[in-house]
Design an enzyme around this catalytic site. Structure first.
Site: not given
Length: 551
Positions: A29, A31, A33, A37, A208, A276
């Site tokens: 992380d 930033n 929060d 990210d 996916d 997948e």
């Protein structure tokens, strides 16, 4: 040596490559929060490069209401603000390429979010421009669902829409309506969205649940499947397991669509696809999907199972060998959907034995015919986290608690530091999932300078693998019926060159007699693996291994 990947024919870097999966919410992380990210990924790319992997696969970062944490896409061409923006993604591409890392991103082609503008238009009426972009069906005379199809997450796969007075198909969450790829316009739009990312510089896609892309338009019921009772005599928790999934996935029309995907990929030399596939006959699907100019690679859920016995692995790998032929598997023993392999594959072993066994499974993956996906944190030997019910975020686990705890246990944040930093250096605020207490002492900073730590064993193993002769990449494979707790297989490259691998997966020391053609061959076993050779007899302690090379 020139390195194994440099010798792949026709620039096929993906053959025998090692792909490192990054789950962005839980990686780093930047930033502040509490959610990982793209900037956080960028900050940690030097670390990823130090592992010795060839590529990164980034799980979804697209605009999404996050009902299924990004696998419910609301805009295929934009970054969700919690992860950053397109400029941040471009920086990930730029830095990765500067470091020599390929970038693969997830694409979800079978379904979208119910908040995608396409679905909002489709459900508005039965006669709008996108009315046929999703799978709609009338109710039966009694108002019930069109057929007996079940969602992967349990319960009916059909949801009622009051505006159209019809049901729509949802193979996963109710917020994930299935696209109708029988509609040529839908196919064309998805191909255009793939092109958008190829033009931005991505090196490939992980597709996916790709065998869910088409359904049988007849909407026939799936036949019942004999259920397996658990140790308490009870049937499966998830109603999805009560059927043979004949009509709701793996349809023949998908093969033609995948050829269209490949035609697009071929316009961008050096790019790749890995699909997948989860099915009742995954080996057959993998073979079909990776031949005749379709996908480059495919992986199944076979090695994401609870069973890791030598017999199970022999059976699984032999089944795959019998049908895959020129197709190409991508082996994964852990990802964001299943309990971590360190816990799942070490049941019954004490902590010391478990730590000795973890590199054994890395070695197995690296020596099998195929490519490899490694999930973030596997290199640290992270065990599955025990997430309390009140901390759960995964709707799959919340719906089926407590018999099934969901996928949050493998999605907890990466532990980067353990020197007083809060949340193990993942974030300066409370993260979206708690950092597991048992992960602090396994943090990357703790292991960095310890040559015996799992992290450096992993690095050594990947360095060893990269320096093997490039002919290993396409060498044939044969699984030997060794019996007991040994997994034994050979790889052959031409008439003379070959590799012979012996792994002890059991609880006791074991011996194996080398075949005459490998007796006296060079022992190239990487360090960290115990074992010895006396004449043609290989002696292996628990978690021992030997690798032989014959020119």
């Amino acid at each position: 040596m020139s390195g194994i990947h440099n010798g792949n024919p026709n620039g096929e870097w993906w053959r025998n490559s090692v792909i490192y999966q990054i789950y962005p919410r839980s990686f780093c992380d930047a930033n502040g929060d509490g959610i990982g990210d793209l900037q956080g990924i960028c900050q940690k790319l030097d670390y990823v490069k130090s592992l010795g992997v060839d590529a990164i696969w980034i799980s979804p970062f697209f605009k999404s209401p996050m009902a299924d944490f990004g696998y419910d896409v609301a805009d295929y061409r934009d970054v969700d603000p919690i992860f950053g923006n397109l400029d941040d993604f471009d920086r990930v591409i730029e830095k990765s390429h500067a470091l020599g890392l390929k970038v693969i991103i997830d694409q979800i082609l079978s379904h979208t979010s119910d908040q995608h503008p396409w679905f909002e238009e489709s459900r508005a009426s039965r006669d709008n421009a996108k009315a046929d972009w999703y799978v709609w069906a009338d109710a039966k005379e009694d108002g019930s669902a069109p057929n007996n199809w079940m969602s992967n997450f349990g319960g009916s796969a059909w949801r009622w829409c009051t505006r159209r007075r019809q049901y729509y198909l949802t193979n996963f969450l109710k917020e994930q309506p299935d696209l109708n790829l029988h509609n040529p316009e839908v196919q064309q739009q998805l191909l255009a969205d793939l092109k958008f990312w190829l033009d931005r510089g991505v090196d490939g896609f992980r597709l996916d649940a790709i065998n869910h892309a088409f359904h049988n338009r007849s909407l026939e019921n799936n036949p019942p499947r004999p259920v397996k009772l658990d140790k308490n005599g009870l049937p499966p928790v998830n109603s999805y397991e009560y059927q043979w999934h004949i009509h709701d996935k793996s349809q023949p029309e998908n093969l033609v669509f995948l050829q269209r995907v490949r035609e697009l990929m071929d316009q961008y030399p050096g790019t790749t696809t890995v699909g997948e596939v989860g099915d009742d006959n995954t080996h057959k699907i993998m073979a079909e999907y990776t031949t005749e100019n379709r996908l480059h690679m495919a992986y199944s859920f076979d090695l994401l199972s609870e069973d890791c016995s030598a017999q199970f692995l022999r059976d699984t790998l032999e089944k795959n060998r019998q049908v895959i032929e020129e197709g190409w598997p991508c082996w994964s023993i852990s990802n964001h959907d299943v309990p971590r392999s360190f816990t799942r594959w070490n049941k019954g072993f004490d902590p010391e034995a478990a730590r000795a066994r973890a590199p054994l499974f890395f070695l197995m993956q690296l020596m099998l015919r195929g490519s490899v996906c490694m999930y973030q944190g596997e290199e640290l030997g992270l065990p599955e986290a025990d997430v309390a019910f009140e901390d759960l975020q995964d709707p799959y686990g919340i719906n089926l608690w407590p018999e099934f705890k969901g996928r949050d246990g493998c999605r907890t944040p990466m532990p980067w530091f353990n020197g007083g930093e809060i949340n193990a250096g993942f974030s300066k605020v409370k993260p979206w999932l708690p950092v597991a207490e048992e992960h602090y002492h396994l943090a990357a900073s703790v292991q960095e300078d310890d040559q015996y730590a799992m992290l450096n064993r992993f690095r050594d193993l990947l360095k060893w693998h990269a320096e093997l002769p490039p002919t290993l990449a396409t060498a044939s494979q044969k699984i030997l019926d060794s019996g007991d707790d040994l997994l034994v297989f050979e790889r052959r490259a031409g008439e003379s060159e070959g590799y012979f691998v012996v792994l002890n997966l059991g609880h006791e020391a074991a011996e194996f007699t080398l075949p005459a053609e490998f007796a006296g061959s060079e022992d190239i076993t990487p360090k960290w693996f115990a074992g010895s050779v006396d004449g043609d007899t290989v002696q292996l302690p628990v978690a021992g291994a030997r690798v032989f090379f014959r020119k």
